[in-house]
Design a protein around this motif. Structure first.
Motif, PDB file in Angstrom:
ATOM      1  N   PRO A 176       0.812  -1.218   0.000  1.00 20.24           N
ATOM      2  CA  PRO A 176       0.000   0.000   0.000  1.00 20.24           C
ATOM      3  C   PRO A 176       0.848   1.272   0.000  1.00 20.24           C
ATOM      4  O   PRO A 176       1.864   1.357   0.693  1.00 20.24           O
ATOM      5  CB  PRO A 176      -0.813  -0.129   1.290  1.00 20.24           C
ATOM      6  N   VAL A 177       0.410   2.249  -0.804  1.00 21.03           N
ATOM      7  CA  VAL A 177       1.024   3.577  -0.819  1.00 21.03           C
ATOM      8  C   VAL A 177       0.357   4.391   0.286  1.00 21.03           C
ATOM      9  O   VAL A 177      -0.862   4.589   0.274  1.00 21.03           O
ATOM     10  CB  VAL A 177       0.819   4.256  -2.183  1.00 21.03           C
ATOM     11  N   SER A 189      -3.531 -10.236  11.082  1.00 22.22           N
ATOM     12  CA  SER A 189      -4.347 -10.738   9.979  1.00 22.22           C
ATOM     13  C   SER A 189      -5.342  -9.684   9.519  1.00 22.22           C
ATOM     14  O   SER A 189      -5.666  -8.738  10.246  1.00 22.22           O
ATOM     15  CB  SER A 189      -5.111 -11.994  10.411  1.00 22.22           C
ATOM     16  N   ALA A 190      -5.846  -9.867   8.297  1.00 27.58           N
ATOM     17  CA  ALA A 190      -6.887  -8.984   7.784  1.00 27.58           C
ATOM     18  C   ALA A 190      -8.157  -9.105   8.616  1.00 27.58           C
ATOM     19  O   ALA A 190      -8.891  -8.119   8.778  1.00 27.58           O
ATOM     20  CB  ALA A 190      -7.168  -9.315   6.321  1.00 27.58           C
ATOM     21  N   GLU A 191      -8.420 -10.293   9.130  1.00 24.47           N
ATOM     22  CA  GLU A 191      -9.594 -10.485   9.984  1.00 24.47           C
ATOM     23  C   GLU A 191      -9.486  -9.634  11.238  1.00 24.47           C
ATOM     24  O   GLU A 191     -10.465  -9.008  11.673  1.00 24.47           O
ATOM     25  CB  GLU A 191      -9.759 -11.957  10.344  1.00 24.47           C
ATOM     26  N   GLU A 192      -8.285  -9.579  11.813  1.00 28.54           N
ATOM     27  CA  GLU A 192      -8.075  -8.692  12.961  1.00 28.54           C
ATOM     28  C   GLU A 192      -8.278  -7.233  12.552  1.00 28.54           C
ATOM     29  O   GLU A 192      -8.816  -6.437  13.316  1.00 28.54           O
ATOM     30  CB  GLU A 192      -6.662  -8.878  13.512  1.00 28.54           C
ATOM     31  N   GLY A 193      -7.816  -6.896  11.362  1.00 23.65           N
ATOM     32  CA  GLY A 193      -7.988  -5.524  10.887  1.00 23.65           C
ATOM     33  C   GLY A 193      -9.449  -5.138  10.851  1.00 23.65           C
ATOM     34  O   GLY A 193      -9.836  -4.073  11.358  1.00 23.65           O
ATOM     35  N   LEU A 194     -10.296  -5.989  10.283  1.00 24.17           N
ATOM     36  CA  LEU A 194     -11.728  -5.691  10.223  1.00 24.17           C
ATOM     37  C   LEU A 194     -12.332  -5.589  11.620  1.00 24.17           C
ATOM     38  O   LEU A 194     -13.236  -4.781  11.851  1.00 24.17           O
ATOM     39  CB  LEU A 194     -12.459  -6.766   9.421  1.00 24.17           C
ATOM     40  N   ALA A 195     -11.840  -6.396  12.552  1.00 24.52           N
ATOM     41  CA  ALA A 195     -12.387  -6.370  13.910  1.00 24.52           C
ATOM     42  C   ALA A 195     -12.084  -5.067  14.633  1.00 24.52           C
ATOM     43  O   ALA A 195     -12.727  -4.766  15.649  1.00 24.52           O
ATOM     44  CB  ALA A 195     -11.836  -7.552  14.712  1.00 24.52           C
ATOM     45  N   VAL A 207      -5.644  -3.412   4.686  1.00 27.48           N
ATOM     46  CA  VAL A 207      -5.141  -2.050   4.855  1.00 27.48           C
ATOM     47  C   VAL A 207      -4.936  -1.736   6.340  1.00 27.48           C
ATOM     48  O   VAL A 207      -3.897  -1.201   6.744  1.00 27.48           O
ATOM     49  CB  VAL A 207      -6.100  -1.035   4.200  1.00 27.48           C
ATOM     50  N   VAL A 208      -5.929  -2.058   7.172  1.00 28.59           N
ATOM     51  CA  VAL A 208      -5.801  -1.780   8.606  1.00 28.59           C
ATOM     52  C   VAL A 208      -4.637  -2.574   9.189  1.00 28.59           C
ATOM     53  O   VAL A 208      -3.830  -2.051   9.969  1.00 28.59           O
ATOM     54  CB  VAL A 208      -7.118  -2.091   9.341  1.00 28.59           C
ATOM     55  N   ARG A 209      -4.536  -3.858   8.826  1.00 27.09           N
ATOM     56  CA  ARG A 209      -3.422  -4.674   9.327  1.00 27.09           C
ATOM     57  C   ARG A 209      -2.091  -4.073   8.915  1.00 27.09           C
ATOM     58  O   ARG A 209      -1.169  -3.933   9.734  1.00 27.09           O
ATOM     59  CB  ARG A 209      -3.534  -6.100   8.779  1.00 27.09           C
ATOM     60  N   PHE A 230       3.208   0.010  11.069  1.00 31.74           N
ATOM     61  CA  PHE A 230       4.078   1.180  10.978  1.00 31.74           C
ATOM     62  C   PHE A 230       3.692   2.304  11.928  1.00 31.74           C
ATOM     63  O   PHE A 230       4.475   3.219  12.154  1.00 31.74           O
ATOM     64  CB  PHE A 230       4.068   1.714   9.542  1.00 31.74           C
ATOM     65  N   MET A 231       2.481   2.236  12.450  1.00 30.91           N
ATOM     66  CA  MET A 231       2.015   3.266  13.387  1.00 30.91           C
ATOM     67  C   MET A 231       0.887   2.667  14.207  1.00 30.91           C
ATOM     68  O   MET A 231       0.243   1.701  13.789  1.00 30.91           O
ATOM     69  CB  MET A 231       1.523   4.508  12.632  1.00 30.91           C
TER      70      MET A 231
END
Length: 285
Positions: free
Chosen positions: A98-99, A143-149, A227-229, A234-235
């Motif tokens: 991702p940019v 994981s992406a699943e964690e990101g969505l959560a 994206v969230v994951r 980095f932050m």
């Protein structure tokens, strides 16, 4: 739930659009719609129960300004070139990662507020985007699943951009992304439970009544959860942070010459399925 904030700029009060579409005052239940509320399951439960009861005071929407649906935004993280069709129209290779760039929180205005064309601008452009609002502190997600959560909800964002400032003036993209009023947000913050699949939402944008963008989040190169994951590596993301997840094809920069960049007097309307509609008139700064 569809949470929003209404009133003059700087003095907005929290509100909710109830299941019957009636605008209701939340100021007696919570002080505002912000990261503190989104991180508090008990307070959100009170809001939900009050909205469903039909007992909250109704608001007369006539002439009532709708402000940004989120107060005290911490940071706005943006993802560039995140749609396959947008990368193709600009002649760019799909990015391997991702940019990432930033918009300042003070670029946020309401969904119907005036947008200012910057002084000396020659390439002001439009971008309809799905905005993700963070509801739980996220760091080093696996994981992406964690990101969505960790997503509290979604909103419509207009990532207004000045392409000459962004691309032709050296340095980073930030110069073309942080001009005053360059991030209309809203009208609602729609809680994540009402968005069954963030990768199956249609996005559309019109300029002066002409359809320019007609896309779907299914075209995202990096989906919302990823994206969230990724960003969390980095932050640290905090409740009330916002991620703008990129735009589909149809921007002025990708059009044939002469490219139809925005000018004072233009009117832009945009919408995302289930998340509401915006309208902005553009004028000179």
């Amino acid at each position: 739930m569809k949470l929003l904030r209404v009133g003059t700029a700087g003095t907005e009060r929290p509100a909710v659009l109830d299941p019957e579409g009636v605008l209701r005052d939340l100021s007696g239940i919570v002080p505002d719609v912000d990261g503190a509320l989104l991180a508090d399951d008990v307070a959100l439960g009170r809001v939900r129960a009050a909205a469903e009861s039909g007992e909250l005071p109704a608001l007369d929407a006539t002439g009532l300004r709708i402000g940004p649906p989120l107060a005290r935004i911490g940071k706005i993280v943006c993802i560039g070139l995140n749609y396959h069709d947008h990368a193709r129209e600009t002649g760019a290779e799909p990015p391997a990662e991702p940019v990432v760039f930033f918009k300042a929180a003070d670029t946020v205005v309401g969904p119907y507020d005036t947008v200012l064309v910057p002084r000396r601008s020659v390439k002001t452009d439009w971008e309809v985007e799905l905005a993700v609002v963070v509801g739980r502190t996220a760091r080093y997600l696996e994981s992406a699943e964690e990101g969505l959560a960790h997503v509290a909800g979604y909103a419509v964002a207009h990532d207004v951009s000045e392409r000459e400032f962004q691309i032709e003036r050296g340095g980073t993209w930030d110069k073309g992304k942080n001009c005053e009023t360059f991030n209309p947000l809203g009208p609602w913050l729609v809680t994540a439970d009402e968005v069954a699949d963030p990768q199956n939402l249609s996005l559309r944008l019109w300029v002066n009544g002409e359809l320019k963008q007609d896309g779907t989040t299914a075209e995202q190169i990096f989906p919302v959860g990823e994206v969230v994951r990724y960003v969390s590596q980095f932050m640290t993301l905090y409740p009330g942070d916002v991620i703008n997840t990129g735009t589909p094809a149809g921007v002025a920069m990708g059009a044939p010459e002469p490219k139809p960049f925005l000018r004072a007097g233009d009117v832009v309307e945009l919408e995302i399925e289930g998340l509401g509609r915006q309208r902005q008139a553009f004028k000179d700064a």
